[in-house]
Write a protein that holds these residues in place. Structure first.
Motif, PDB file in Angstrom:
ATOM      1  N   ILE A 482      17.892   9.674   5.330  1.00 26.93           N
ATOM      2  CA  ILE A 482      16.970  10.645   4.722  1.00 26.93           C
ATOM      3  C   ILE A 482      16.226  11.415   5.805  1.00 26.93           C
ATOM      4  O   ILE A 482      16.060  10.921   6.927  1.00 26.93           O
ATOM      5  CB  ILE A 482      15.941   9.943   3.796  1.00 26.93           C
ATOM      6  N   ASP A 483      15.746  12.645   5.428  1.00 27.89           N
ATOM      7  CA  ASP A 483      14.930  13.427   6.364  1.00 27.89           C
ATOM      8  C   ASP A 483      13.472  13.067   6.111  1.00 27.89           C
ATOM      9  O   ASP A 483      12.921  13.312   5.035  1.00 27.89           O
ATOM     10  CB  ASP A 483      15.187  14.919   6.145  1.00 27.89           C
ATOM     11  N   LEU A 484      12.854  12.487   7.101  1.00 26.19           N
ATOM     12  CA  LEU A 484      11.500  11.962   6.935  1.00 26.19           C
ATOM     13  C   LEU A 484      10.498  13.094   6.667  1.00 26.19           C
ATOM     14  O   LEU A 484       9.574  12.940   5.854  1.00 26.19           O
ATOM     15  CB  LEU A 484      11.108  11.188   8.198  1.00 26.19           C
ATOM     16  N   ASN A 485      10.712  14.245   7.319  1.00 25.20           N
ATOM     17  CA  ASN A 485       9.800  15.387   7.109  1.00 25.20           C
ATOM     18  C   ASN A 485       9.725  15.752   5.625  1.00 25.20           C
ATOM     19  O   ASN A 485       8.649  15.962   5.064  1.00 25.20           O
ATOM     20  CB  ASN A 485      10.284  16.618   7.887  1.00 25.20           C
ATOM     21  N   GLU A 486      10.885  15.793   5.016  1.00 27.74           N
ATOM     22  CA  GLU A 486      10.971  16.187   3.611  1.00 27.74           C
ATOM     23  C   GLU A 486      10.348  15.121   2.711  1.00 27.74           C
ATOM     24  O   GLU A 486       9.583  15.417   1.799  1.00 27.74           O
ATOM     25  CB  GLU A 486      12.448  16.350   3.281  1.00 27.74           C
ATOM     26  N   THR A 487      10.671  13.868   3.017  1.00 29.73           N
ATOM     27  CA  THR A 487      10.167  12.750   2.202  1.00 29.73           C
ATOM     28  C   THR A 487       8.639  12.733   2.217  1.00 29.73           C
ATOM     29  O   THR A 487       7.989  12.585   1.179  1.00 29.73           O
ATOM     30  CB  THR A 487      10.705  11.413   2.769  1.00 29.73           C
ATOM     31  N   VAL A 488       8.068  12.905   3.433  1.00 27.38           N
ATOM     32  CA  VAL A 488       6.606  12.873   3.560  1.00 27.38           C
ATOM     33  C   VAL A 488       6.004  14.084   2.837  1.00 27.38           C
ATOM     34  O   VAL A 488       5.033  13.969   2.069  1.00 27.38           O
ATOM     35  CB  VAL A 488       6.184  12.845   5.049  1.00 27.38           C
ATOM     36  N   GLY A 489       6.631  15.266   3.051  1.00 31.69           N
ATOM     37  CA  GLY A 489       6.136  16.498   2.432  1.00 31.69           C
ATOM     38  C   GLY A 489       6.072  16.365   0.913  1.00 31.69           C
ATOM     39  O   GLY A 489       5.084  16.753   0.270  1.00 31.69           O
ATOM     40  N   GLU A 490       7.098  15.778   0.336  1.00 34.03           N
ATOM     41  CA  GLU A 490       7.173  15.621  -1.123  1.00 34.03           C
ATOM     42  C   GLU A 490       6.042  14.718  -1.622  1.00 34.03           C
ATOM     43  O   GLU A 490       5.382  15.014  -2.628  1.00 34.03           O
ATOM     44  CB  GLU A 490       8.516  15.013  -1.480  1.00 34.03           C
ATOM     45  N   ALA A 491       5.803  13.614  -0.877  1.00 28.46           N
ATOM     46  CA  ALA A 491       4.743  12.674  -1.280  1.00 28.46           C
ATOM     47  C   ALA A 491       3.379  13.361  -1.219  1.00 28.46           C
ATOM     48  O   ALA A 491       2.525  13.182  -2.108  1.00 28.46           O
ATOM     49  CB  ALA A 491       4.762  11.459  -0.372  1.00 28.46           C
ATOM     50  N   ILE A 492       3.196  14.172  -0.188  1.00 34.77           N
ATOM     51  CA  ILE A 492       1.912  14.861  -0.035  1.00 34.77           C
ATOM     52  C   ILE A 492       1.686  15.826  -1.209  1.00 34.77           C
ATOM     53  O   ILE A 492       0.568  15.955  -1.729  1.00 34.77           O
ATOM     54  CB  ILE A 492       1.854  15.588   1.327  1.00 34.77           C
ATOM     55  N   GLY A 519      16.598   4.834   5.116  1.00 39.44           N
ATOM     56  CA  GLY A 519      15.550   4.230   4.321  1.00 39.44           C
ATOM     57  C   GLY A 519      15.676   4.549   2.852  1.00 39.44           C
ATOM     58  O   GLY A 519      16.580   5.259   2.428  1.00 39.44           O
ATOM     59  N   ASP A 520      14.731   4.005   2.104  1.00 38.38           N
ATOM     60  CA  ASP A 520      14.687   4.207   0.661  1.00 38.38           C
ATOM     61  C   ASP A 520      13.555   5.209   0.388  1.00 38.38           C
ATOM     62  O   ASP A 520      12.379   4.905   0.616  1.00 38.38           O
ATOM     63  CB  ASP A 520      14.406   2.855  -0.007  1.00 38.38           C
ATOM     64  N   THR A 622      -0.338   4.210  11.713  1.00 37.23           N
ATOM     65  CA  THR A 622       0.907   4.737  12.303  1.00 37.23           C
ATOM     66  C   THR A 622       2.089   3.912  11.789  1.00 37.23           C
ATOM     67  O   THR A 622       2.076   2.687  11.872  1.00 37.23           O
ATOM     68  CB  THR A 622       0.861   4.645  13.843  1.00 37.23           C
ATOM     69  N   ILE A 623       3.070   4.644  11.250  1.00 38.58           N
ATOM     70  CA  ILE A 623       4.306   3.962  10.803  1.00 38.58           C
ATOM     71  C   ILE A 623       5.405   4.389  11.768  1.00 38.58           C
ATOM     72  O   ILE A 623       5.571   5.581  12.034  1.00 38.58           O
ATOM     73  CB  ILE A 623       4.691   4.412   9.382  1.00 38.58           C
ATOM     74  N   ARG A 624       6.112   3.370  12.284  1.00 44.11           N
ATOM     75  CA  ARG A 624       7.168   3.678  13.255  1.00 44.11           C
ATOM     76  C   ARG A 624       8.507   3.185  12.683  1.00 44.11           C
ATOM     77  O   ARG A 624       8.654   2.006  12.356  1.00 44.11           O
ATOM     78  CB  ARG A 624       6.844   2.926  14.542  1.00 44.11           C
ATOM     79  N   LEU A 625       9.462   4.113  12.529  1.00 44.50           N
ATOM     80  CA  LEU A 625      10.773   3.759  11.960  1.00 44.50           C
ATOM     81  C   LEU A 625      11.886   4.154  12.936  1.00 44.50           C
ATOM     82  O   LEU A 625      11.790   5.213  13.567  1.00 44.50           O
ATOM     83  CB  LEU A 625      10.998   4.505  10.637  1.00 44.50           C
ATOM     84  N   PRO A 626      12.916   3.312  13.058  1.00 45.90           N
ATOM     85  CA  PRO A 626      13.989   3.679  13.996  1.00 45.90           C
ATOM     86  C   PRO A 626      14.760   4.918  13.506  1.00 45.90           C
ATOM     87  O   PRO A 626      15.045   5.027  12.319  1.00 45.90           O
ATOM     88  CB  PRO A 626      14.895   2.453  14.016  1.00 45.90           C
ATOM     89  N   ILE A 627      15.052   5.796  14.459  1.00 48.20           N
ATOM     90  CA  ILE A 627      15.831   6.999  14.137  1.00 48.20           C
ATOM     91  C   ILE A 627      17.272   6.567  13.815  1.00 48.20           C
ATOM     92  O   ILE A 627      17.824   5.698  14.487  1.00 48.20           O
ATOM     93  CB  ILE A 627      15.851   7.953  15.366  1.00 48.20           C
TER      94      ILE A 627
END
Ligand code: ADP
Length: 629
Positions: A482-492, A519-520, A622-627
């Motif tokens: 998944i693209d994290l930028n998009e996932t975070v943007g949607e939640a915001i 990720g999920d 801070t959340i750190r996830l492996p690329i």
């Protein structure tokens, strides 16, 4: 003087006299009367042993060795054993024996031995023939002599016989029992007078078996020829080792060298009736026991030396002992233990690996068992852990689902706001379009534009509903790229209205480049929602001038980071270590599960979540996830 006599016959004269004197002196033997000797137990007993073929001629050498060993062990007196060899027995046409007789007579004249032991038939015959010349009064024990060869007519009262009985029929019968497929028995025999005698005897006894098996007679052949034949015998042939003193080429074979050569070259098993050949060369079977003959002979000798009458100690015909077999030969020739005659003994059994290394094996087995136990224990534990993990994921998903419902309360305003906007626009646009259509010449292009706006707003509303459904969906834990930028943007997007209403600036600074992680989406959005709601709630308690929540995504090496910071009061330092613990809360209505769920979800993504306070005030998560690779 014949060169064929063992000990050079020395003519009586001064050298002989000196020799005799020396012999008597050396032995410390004074010439005494018989009774005086018997009375004195410290006086040595003088024994003369007469050998038939030579001191190393098997099997007689073994009989003599066994007799001497027994005597030395049991005699209450010191012993002096003199041995002489009758080499003439080796030859088919022996030379005159008289010089040898003269030699012995001159040697013992005046100091006769206490007893004479003849070993084998030729020595017995010699002793009997010349006793009047040599030792007229000395008792004699005739041992290792086959009963058929005992010259009974010339036995005297001073003779004791320890004879044996060669039962060749028993030998052949046991060969056929042990190897029932035997088709040929090749009998190995030499050509000395004694061997010729036995050839006839064996042939006579073999007749009984001629209907079952073919006999081949290796008598008269040179030993070399015998070896050649023995190396290429047809299947189901066995060799029977009778004797090999002198072969057909006139070569004398001492010791067991001949048998050893035969054993090395033969392609068939070798049987014999003498245990002197057993233990390396022959398979075994019913055999004479040299030890038994030795014991009986020594017993007779000692009793005679103690004064008993020779006649009374005679032992007639010692039979074959219990059959004995060499385990190594049995293995070599594939002899089944079940075929052995009843009561047989199996010797030289090689201990199997279990018998040789019993303790080591037990130890290894114990270690293996222990290891197996440990491994199965670990596997069991591993399985239980995996089950527990799966179960906890399940519970987590359920808990996260419940948590999302709780969050919906917070989101209601936001959702209503998000829906209101497009719905309001749709209504306004629809009314405008109606009014325009009532006109005389409606501007169709504009109406088309209004309809396009209505459709866009409708899609916006639908999108809000879709997002709401997606976040409330009850799904199992599933990972995808998944693209994290998009996932975070949607939640915001969900929380924007909530933040607006509370007059909190919710800013999102996404990373310039795409941040792909495995990720999920629903679970990660749950984490972000929780953290932003916590930040909004923290800001509600403060009168801070700049009430803002800033969400940043950034790449840090091999990790993607999501930072959620607020300008609230921050977390009390004493609570920092506890905030992720289940049921830890500082809020009156709080459940204390939000951060626990966040941490569990992040760790399930092989990530890390850290809570800290910013130096300028406010909390930073801070959340750190492996690329994803
Ligand atoms: P709850 O929100 O039900 O209390 P959480 O696990 O989400 O449970 O939070 C646990 C505690 O962590 C909160 O009660 C609060 O004391 C502290 N906390 C969490 N986020 C913040 C924040 N942004 N600022 C200050 N404290 C916070």
């Amino acid at each position: 003087m014949s060169g064929r006599i063992a000990v050079a016959a020395v003519k009586p004269g001064w050298p002989m006299m000196v020799a005799r004197l020396w012999l008597c002196l050396c032995l410390g033997i004074a010439v005494r009367s018989g009774s005086a000797i018997a009375a004195d137990r410290t006086e040595p007993k003088r024994i003369v042993v007469l050998h038939s073929f030579g001191r190393d001629f098997r099997p007689w050498s073994e009989y003599a060795r066994s007799v001497k060993a027994e005597l030395e062990q049991q005699a209450p007196w010191p012993l002096d054993i003199q041995e002489h060899t009758l080499l003439s027995a080796r030859f088919n046409n022996p030379g005159p024996e008289q010089p040898f007789v003269d030699y012995l007579r001159s040697l013992y004249e005046g100091c006769p031995p206490d007893i004479v032991i003849s070993v084998g038939a030729p020595a017995a015959r010699f002793g009997q023939k010349y006793r009047t010349q040599l030792f007229p009064e000395t008792p004699m024990v005739l041992t290792a002599v086959e009963q058929r060869l005992v010259n009974r007519a010339e036995l005297t009262d001073r003779d004791a016989v320890i004879s044996v009985h060669n039962d060749f029929a028993a030998s052949f019968s046991s060969i056929l029992q042990v190897l029932p497929d035997t088709r040929t028995i090749a009998v190995v025999l030499g050509v000395s007078p004694l061997e010729k005698f036995w050839l006839d005897e064996i042939k006579r006894e073999a007749k009984l078996f001629e209907h079952r098996v073919l006999f081949e007679w290796y008598s008269g052949l040179s030993f070399q020829e015998i070896l050649t034949r023995a190396s290429a015998l047809p299947q189901h042939t066995v060799l029977f080792w009778g004797l090999m003193s002198v072969d057909g080429a006139g070569v004398t074979h001492e010791g067991d060298a001949a048998l050893r050569r035969l054993r090395a070259i033969a392609n068939a098993p070798i049987f014999s009736y003498q245990d002197a050949f057993f233990g390396g060369q022959t398979v075994g079977g019913p055999m004479h026991s040299t030890a038994e003959s030795g014991r009986r002979t020594a017993d007779a000798v000692l009793r005679i030396l103690a004064g008993e009458k020779p006649r009374s100690v005679s032992v007639e015909s010692i039979q074959f002992a219990v059959p004995r077999y060499d385990w190594r030969e049995m293995q070599r020739w594939g002899i089944n233990e079940r075929n052995l005659p009843q009561g047989s003994e199996v010797l030289y059994r090689e201990p199997n690996i279990w018998e040789t290394y019993r303790w080591q094996m037990v130890l290894i087995a114990a270690v293996i068992l222990m290891q197996a136990g440990l491994i199965s224990g670990l596997l069991h534990q591993h399985r239980r852990r995996r089950l527990a993990e799966v179960e906890s994921r399940q519970r987590l998903a359920e808990l996260a689902h419940v948590n999302r419902y709780a969050a919906v309360g917070e989101l209601t305003t936001s959702i209503a706001h998000e829906l209101n906007q497009p719905l309001g626009s749709i209504l306004t646009n629809a009314e405008t379009a109606e009014l325009m259509l009532k006109g005389a010449s409606p501007d169709l292009d504009e109406i088309r534009e209004i309809l396009a706006d209505i459709r866009r707003d409708d899609q916006r509303a639908s999108e809000v509903i879709r997002r709401l459904r997606s976040i409330l969906r009850k799904t199992p834990f599933e990972t995808a790229e998944i693209d994290l930028n998009e996932t975070v943007g949607e939640a915001i997007g969900f929380l924007r209205a909530v933040a607006d209403r509370r007059k909190i600036a919710l800013r999102y600074v996404p990373a310039g480049n795409a941040l792909d992680v495995k990720g999920d989406t629903v679970q990660l959005q749950q984490v972000i929602l929780n953290l932003i709601i916590n930040a909004i709630e923290a800001l509600a308690e403060t009168e801070a001038r700049a009430r803002e929540v800033v969400v940043t995504t950034v790449r840090a090496g091999a990790f993607a980071e999501i930072r959620i910071e607020d300008s609230g009061p921050g977390i009390a330092n004493s609570n920092l270590k506890d905030v992720f613990n289940p049921f830890f809360t500082t809020k009156p209505q709080g459940m204390g599960m939000g951060l626990t769920i966040c941490r569990t979800i992040v760790e399930a993504h092989r990530g890390q979540i850290i809570a800290e306070n910013k130096p300028t005030g406010g909390a930073l998560f801070t959340i750190r996830l492996p690329i994803a690779e």
